[in-house]
Design a protein around this motif. Structure first.
Motif, short mmCIF file in Angstrom:
data_model
loop_
_atom_site.label_atom_id
_atom_site.label_comp_id
_atom_site.label_asym_id
_atom_site.label_seq_id
_atom_site.Cartn_x
_atom_site.Cartn_y
_atom_site.Cartn_z
N CYS A 2 0.85 -1.21 0.00
CA CYS A 2 0.00 0.00 0.00
C CYS A 2 0.88 1.26 0.00
O CYS A 2 1.75 1.42 0.85
N ILE A 3 0.63 2.15 -0.96
CA ILE A 3 1.41 3.39 -1.03
C ILE A 3 0.56 4.61 -0.67
O ILE A 3 0.85 5.72 -1.09
N ILE B 112 0.91 8.71 -1.53
CA ILE B 112 -0.15 9.48 -2.20
C ILE B 112 -0.49 10.72 -1.37
O ILE B 112 -0.56 11.83 -1.88
N CYS C 248 0.01 2.53 -7.63
CA CYS C 248 -0.01 1.38 -6.71
C CYS C 248 -0.20 0.09 -7.51
O CYS C 248 -1.10 0.00 -8.36
N ILE D 194 -1.38 -2.71 -6.75
CA ILE D 194 -2.60 -3.51 -6.55
C ILE D 194 -3.88 -2.67 -6.68
O ILE D 194 -4.96 -3.14 -6.36
N PHE D 195 -3.74 -1.44 -7.19
CA PHE D 195 -4.92 -0.58 -7.39
C PHE D 195 -5.89 -1.25 -8.37
O PHE D 195 -5.51 -1.63 -9.49
N ALA E 248 -6.46 2.40 3.59
CA ALA E 248 -7.52 3.32 3.99
C ALA E 248 -7.96 4.24 2.85
O ALA E 248 -9.11 4.67 2.80
N CYS E 249 -7.06 4.55 1.91
CA CYS E 249 -7.43 5.48 0.82
C CYS E 249 -8.48 4.89 -0.11
O CYS E 249 -9.08 5.60 -0.90
S1 SF4 Z 1 -4.96 1.16 -4.11
FE1 SF4 Z 1 -5.25 0.28 -2.08
S2 SF4 Z 1 -3.30 -0.61 -1.52
FE2 SF4 Z 1 -2.95 0.81 -3.23
S3 SF4 Z 1 -2.44 2.76 -2.24
FE3 SF4 Z 1 -4.62 2.78 -2.60
S4 SF4 Z 1 -5.50 2.01 -0.68
FE4 SF4 Z 1 -3.31 1.45 -0.66
#
Ligand code: SF4
Length: 369
Positions: free
Chosen positions: A316-317, A321, A331, A333-334, A346-347
């Protein structure tokens, strides 16, 4: 005032875009918004795509209160909810935010009495209806929601309610703006509309004088945000850095002085507060004043509350961000392993989070290119 005639009028949008194009010198300009509402408006109306060709980039700062809440504070809410005879109340957005191992919604599925409230004052009714239980309101938010928690304190004291405590996680926007100034190259801020309705335009003056960056407090409609960008460009062209209020229909220079008084009555600034992704930021959070410690859940439950900082998921980045150093699409895994249905960070959880905004609107933008 008509929403579509005055604020979403395509002709006005075109006019503002033309003015921005005419007056902007074409150099890269990085503008940070520090309000999740602005992030969503920018993505919803495609303002990022309209301004990108002109060299203007939006950075999505730490403006979503759910996104900045560190895992250990979520774990504290869970630890309290696991105590016998406790009812935990909080805002709906907090329910799915992951703590270190669980979330409030998972805990509720396991039988803990955790209830969503629309207003802190809903907790009063719950406390009165459950005199044999201890009700704890888990309070989060920037200066926008802090006055409502202060109003709850007024009611608790006036009505002498003995079974209602408050766990305070309120944070302050200007120390967060300072923290990100040390992390990224930010040339201007779109100031938060709702927070500023409480604290007023004048609250940003010391920040602007220290960092010499324009702050334009903006409304949430396309013409509001474009007009704010134009005001920033005009300040830049005049080599100025000052606080301006574009959102004059809601924000004044003084702010809501009654709300400020109420906040000052009950809260004091903590020496430091840990923010998810940003770490400890000095004087960036609030706590109940010592004289009200009998209502403070952090004091009452102190021995059982986890306090050690907990790292985010390694992929998670969110933190990068919030600092303006990355975009949700950076990211890995976005939109795959991390989606609003199955949020890793959380974002992606909060309706105000940058990743949730990209997930909701970016696919639409791509499909209309
Ligand atoms: S897409 Fe998910 S894992 Fe990636 S930065 Fe956003 S909240 Fe974190």
């Amino acid at each position: 005032m008509d929403l579509f005639r005055d604020f979403r009028n395509p002709e006005l949008v075109k006019k503002l875009l033309k003015a921005i194009e005419r007056e902007h010198d074409g150099k890269p300009l990085r503008i940070m918004e520090v309000c999740g509402g602005h992030t969503h408006a920018i993505m919803k109306f495609g303002l990022n795509k309209l301004l990108e060709p002109l060299g203007i980039e939006f950075l999505h700062g730490p403006g979503c209160p759910v996104c900045v809440m560190p895992k250990e504070r979520i774990d504290q809410a869970i630890a309290i909810a696991r105590q016998p005879n406790v009812i935990l109340t909080t805002y709906g957005d907090m329910m799915r935010v992951p703590g270190s191992e669980s979330s409030l919604i998972k805990e509720r599925a396991h039988g803990r009495d955790i209830r969503m409230v629309y207003s802190p004052l809903d907790s009063v009714k719950i406390a009165l209806e459950n005199p044999d239980k201890l009700v704890v309101f888990f309070a989060i938010g920037f200066e926008t929601t802090t006055p409502m928690t202060a109003a709850l304190m007024e009611v608790i004291r006036e009505q002498k309610i003995k079974n209602l405590l408050v766990h305070v996680n309120h944070v302050l926007v200007i120390p967060a703006m300072e923290a990100v100034m040390h992390e990224s190259k930010i040339e201007a801020f779109i100031g938060p509309g709702h927070v500023s309705a409480i604290i007023g335009g004048k609250a940003y003056v010391p920040f602007v004088e220290k960092y010499k960056v324009p702050v334009v407090i903006s409304g949430f409609e396309p013409t509001d945000i474009l007009e704010s960008v134009l005001k920033i460009i005009r300040q830049k062209n005049n080599r100025e850095a000052k606080v301006e209020i574009q959102y004059t229909r809601a924000v004044s220079w003084e702010g809501n002085t009654k709300a400020q008084e109420l906040m000052a009555k009950y809260f004091e600034v903590r020496d430091k507060f840990r923010w998810r992704g940003l770490g400890d930021i000095p004087r960036s959070g609030l706590k109940l004043k010592d004289e009200y410690s009998q209502y403070d859940a952090e004091v009452y439950f102190d021995p059982i509350l986890p306090k050690e900082p907990i790292d985010d998921h390694k992929l998670c980045i969110c933190g990068e961000i919030l600092k303006g150093k990355a975009k949700p699409t950076d990211c890995k895994i976005f939109g795959t392993a991390c989606t609003p249905q199955n949020p890793v960070g959380a974002c992606m959880v909060s309706s105000e989070g940058a990743c949730a905004a990209y997930y909701k609107y970016l696919r639409h933008q791509l499909s209309t290119v």
